[in-house]
Design an enzyme around this catalytic site. Structure first.
Site, PDB file in Angstrom:
ATOM      1  N   SER D  46      36.907 -35.594  72.993  1.00  0.00           N
ATOM      2  CA  SER D  46      36.189 -34.527  73.548  1.00  0.00           C
ATOM      3  C   SER D  46      37.092 -33.445  73.349  1.00  0.00           C
ATOM      4  O   SER D  46      37.265 -32.139  73.086  1.00  0.00           O
ATOM      5  CB  SER D  46      36.167 -34.528  74.865  1.00  0.00           C
ATOM      6  N   ASN D  47      38.301 -33.190  73.931  1.00  0.00           N
ATOM      7  CA  ASN D  47      39.485 -32.709  73.961  1.00  0.00           C
ATOM      8  C   ASN D  47      40.320 -31.956  72.332  1.00  0.00           C
ATOM      9  O   ASN D  47      40.376 -30.552  72.081  1.00  0.00           O
ATOM     10  CB  ASN D  47      40.924 -33.305  74.921  1.00  0.00           C
ATOM     11  N   LYS D 165      37.643 -46.745  77.220  1.00  0.00           N
ATOM     12  CA  LYS D 165      38.116 -45.572  77.817  1.00  0.00           C
ATOM     13  C   LYS D 165      37.178 -44.602  78.596  1.00  0.00           C
ATOM     14  O   LYS D 165      35.975 -44.209  78.357  1.00  0.00           O
ATOM     15  CB  LYS D 165      38.371 -44.284  76.751  1.00  0.00           C
ATOM     16  N   SER D 167      35.204 -42.073  81.614  1.00  0.00           N
ATOM     17  CA  SER D 167      35.841 -41.566  81.989  1.00  0.00           C
ATOM     18  C   SER D 167      34.616 -40.954  82.827  1.00  0.00           C
ATOM     19  O   SER D 167      34.142 -39.181  83.368  1.00  0.00           O
ATOM     20  CB  SER D 167      35.856 -39.704  80.719  1.00  0.00           C
ATOM     21  N   GLY D 190      39.796 -42.668  82.006  1.00  0.00           N
ATOM     22  CA  GLY D 190      39.519 -41.097  81.437  1.00  0.00           C
ATOM     23  C   GLY D 190      39.365 -39.877  81.427  1.00  0.00           C
ATOM     24  O   GLY D 190      39.527 -38.997  81.356  1.00  0.00           O
TER      25      GLY D 190
END
Lengths: 297, 297, 297, 297
Positions: D46-47, D165, D167, D190
């Protein structure tokens, strides 16, 4: 004041088959809880079906429990009403009866009007006017309102707001409260399902439905953690996840009452609209509970 | 039984400056509403701050309104409590006092336990035991529970469940209820903001906060629609959207009470935790209200 | 520019059994829709599985449809991408191919960053830079973002933002857009389930999955309404609620494709992760569809 | 296969002022991260603004990072697309380039169709067909879909699904996965905001935006925990809550990029619709970051 910490049970309110308050069953339970490793109990929390009780029943219940529970243990009264004046009235009564603190939900019917400002005004007003210390009660799954860590941190600066039971399960929010709260503010996990994570972050204990049923296992998580045995604490924490779901998120108060009946305490029927569990679900709980007790010992 | 239709107002409960029930103000309002084009009123709905009232206050209020409102108009009592037995008790009282019907929310504190089966059992039980017809009240923004069209259609087959006030604003759901409901089941828009769409789909009218303030404008939407003047109905519907938001979703009961004060009826203060509106917002309402009244005439 | 109004179908994208674009099936469908009472179509909307298509497939699809659909009908391209630059690229391509307008969702992956300011900046930027008129596409059930009426009214003042397809079903929001939008701003119901309420409030028509399957029935709701036959319009609106749910909220794109196969058009399989409907559901759709067609004629 | 554990950073994708991929900045960052105490990185999470990248950019990025990051550290590729076939394509490419694993979100546009069965089918299919191990990526705040612990536990039995992961920050869900998952299934926090609670429950580490900015502080939480210094771990965990919020929930990718610029790495602008932070917010981050670095040393 007694130290706000440890393993507490938010007790259910016993009804007989006609749906009336059943004090004999309650007395029996109180004796058992008094002998257990519980550090205290909460009367008229969510598990106490407080929204089903009339004003008169509430007062009789508060009085009875105070008279039948040891003075040296923590005794907390749930006093949440939608109206400020009624909550304040119960806070005063709880003080008169000799309770150690009260547990107060945010009003939640007029959700659109419950801004953070309004909620802050509400809690500060109660804290100013109440003769008894206030524990905030965050229970978004029932109330539909989540109290932000920012608001709770603000409220923690009031000398008469002494802690929170956070049932949201939002561990970051709980951590933020611990990071930001002033002084001796007590932070309790509101369910046994996230007790260890709360302790790991510096929380003070738990106020947990499951502690009614298996107080010693719940208490042992705290003891293991406090004595540095993290592996044991984790093992127990992982062990109770499923039985905890049965007496909270999955089957609610009827599940909790069924579990009490299974362990030989008085559970009995809930009040309508809540319905007693069917046989199949009772069997499911019994099986899981036996498994937990076997592995926990 | 009177026909369930038309323009109804869910009236606010007047309090004086000390927060006590204020019957003088109420009497004045009832007289004005009786002379207006309203077809009826609802006591102790959401706008009536019913969650703030004690049992005793509820009974006094029900009695007073019945005595001071014309017998030939529709008079409905909000009787919602979390507990079945308390709701049933109020239903019986409403019958004794001479109300035409009761308006009943689903219990909503134990959201996780409120399955469709449980809710169906609740409403059917009440309908069987109550001596007075029941209107279902769907108000998810406050209760956190939405009654599906499937459930409502099922319930509509019960002879003592006679209609619904749906405040969800979900027009498809409302349409599905109209498509599926049996017999004479009455469907009311629960807010003036979607009155015309509800009428267009075959609904029976509206039970609307705004009808307390400008009953004749609200009523005129229905009249225009019924006489085939859709353009006029639409024009009025579009005209009131903003003022409607002020007295409902935006400023809630305090907004409604402020608006009543502006039009010369008794609004007065809400009960805590609700706070009276600040001056700025009162001015906003006043301005919008004046604009609406000017353009509506 | 052509008038933005009437009955439009957001067409599905046909794939063959290997999952490749299937232009023969598409051609057949386009011919049928061209002969129907549809006023136009939208390519690569939600029903067009646009998120499953590669850039190259999108361009081939846009070109093919333009070449095989009558110039005098409305032809709109869905061009939504998460990135501004990719959306702009497709807008330019749609213009070059000869489309009448583009339909643009808000970006929605970074929900926390999509404030109203950011969304306004996004749409204004696109509107400034795109050589083709823009229709806003509000589809909160898929995107997780609802465009408020306040934002849409603001955007309606831009000369190159010419309308909205609102699939939220929130009739108050739709009404607020109609009440506030400037000039010729076109408001379309995004699903057949609230077509009549949208028309009653002054909307311009519908862009509706169901219009792929039974264009003439959908179109007849609009025609009946426009000619003042509200009862007929309502009867048809109530009639299609269930079949509409099958091809939208209940069974999604696979439901729509199954329905197309049933009426003799090309539906075919969706792309993974979407799975074709099982037999039981296909039968359900078939039965409901037959009932609707029988009663509608 | 390398052990899936420790402190990983989901790296942002650098763009230059024209919005093009900026490999010089990326190279500089990769060198710094290689020298830090990070155990590995994730590309195109996402980053990494993966939803903003074209297919061609994705392939160039995957190749470049593989060539410029040490072989002995963990290197994971985000390969999530809405369509199965595109995700599978990227999984194969990641394998060819030499990645250790791929990180895969559930498809999320057609939320109504994404039942647990459909999601299980999706992940099992990918796991069967992909030549590279799969990490599940649960990110409900962005995708709008939460993968239940029940589903994840089921998937953990597949030999090619090697971890998650998560989040969500739902610590009970994370605990349930740990309690139920088979064999070596790796569970990563996450976000840095709940790293310690995840470790306390038996998790394997974290894949955390903040680890891009202050890798050594994040890493030190894990090291302190692993060496039995719970108090130090807690102190650091409480210390980073606020700066973590700035680079995730509060200011998102633009916040993360600003923080990188502050610590002397290359952050640069995000792609539209994301907008660079204003000066005020940059100053806020700088101040908090300096405070954290001072107290952490």
């Amino acid at each position: 004041m007694k130290k706000l910490q440890g393993c507490l049970a938010p007790i259910p309110t016993p009804f007989d088959e006609r749906g009336e308050l059943y004090f004999d069953g309650l007395k029996r339970n109180l004796e058992a809880w008094a002998k257990s490793s519980l550090d205290g109990i909460v009367v008229m929390g969510s598990n106490g079906e407080f929204v089903m009780l009339t004003q008169d029943e509430k007062l009789r219940l508060l009085e009875f429990v105070r008279e039948n529970y040891p003075k040296e243990k923590l005794l907390i009264a749930g006093t949440s009403c939608e109206s400020y004046r009624e909550t304040l009235f119960l806070n005063k009564k709880a003080y008169e009866f000799g309770y150690d603190a009260v547990l107060v939900l945010p009003p939640s019917y007029y959700k659109g009007s419950m801004t953070e400002d309004v909620l802050e005004y509400y809690y500060r007003g109660l804290a100013d006017e109440s003769p008894i210390p206030i524990l905030i009660y965050n229970m978004p799954a029932n109330s539909g309102i989540n109290l932000s860590s920012k608001l709770v941190v603000k409220l923690s600066s009031h000398p008469n707001i002494v802690g929170i039971k956070d049932s949201s399960g939002r561990i970051v929010q709980i951590s933020e409260i611990i990071a930001g709260a002033k002084g001796e503010f007590a932070v309790f996990a509101g369910s046994a399902s996230f007790l260890l994570p709360t302790l790991a972050m510096g929380g003070n204990g738990g106020i947990m439905a499951l502690a009614n049923v298996i107080p010693d296992v719940c208490s042992n998580i705290i003891k293991s953690f406090n004595t540095g045995d993290l592996l044991k604490a984790r093992e127990l924490q992982l062990l109770i996840l499923r039985i905890n779901a049965f007496v909270t998120s999955l089957y609610g108060v009827p599940g909790l009452k069924a579990a009490l009946d299974i362990v030989g305490l008085y559970g009995g029927p809930p009040r309508l609209p809540l319905l007693p569990l069917g046989e199949e679900k009772v069997r499911e709980i019994k099986e899981e509970l036996n498994g937990v007790l076997e592995r926990a010992s």
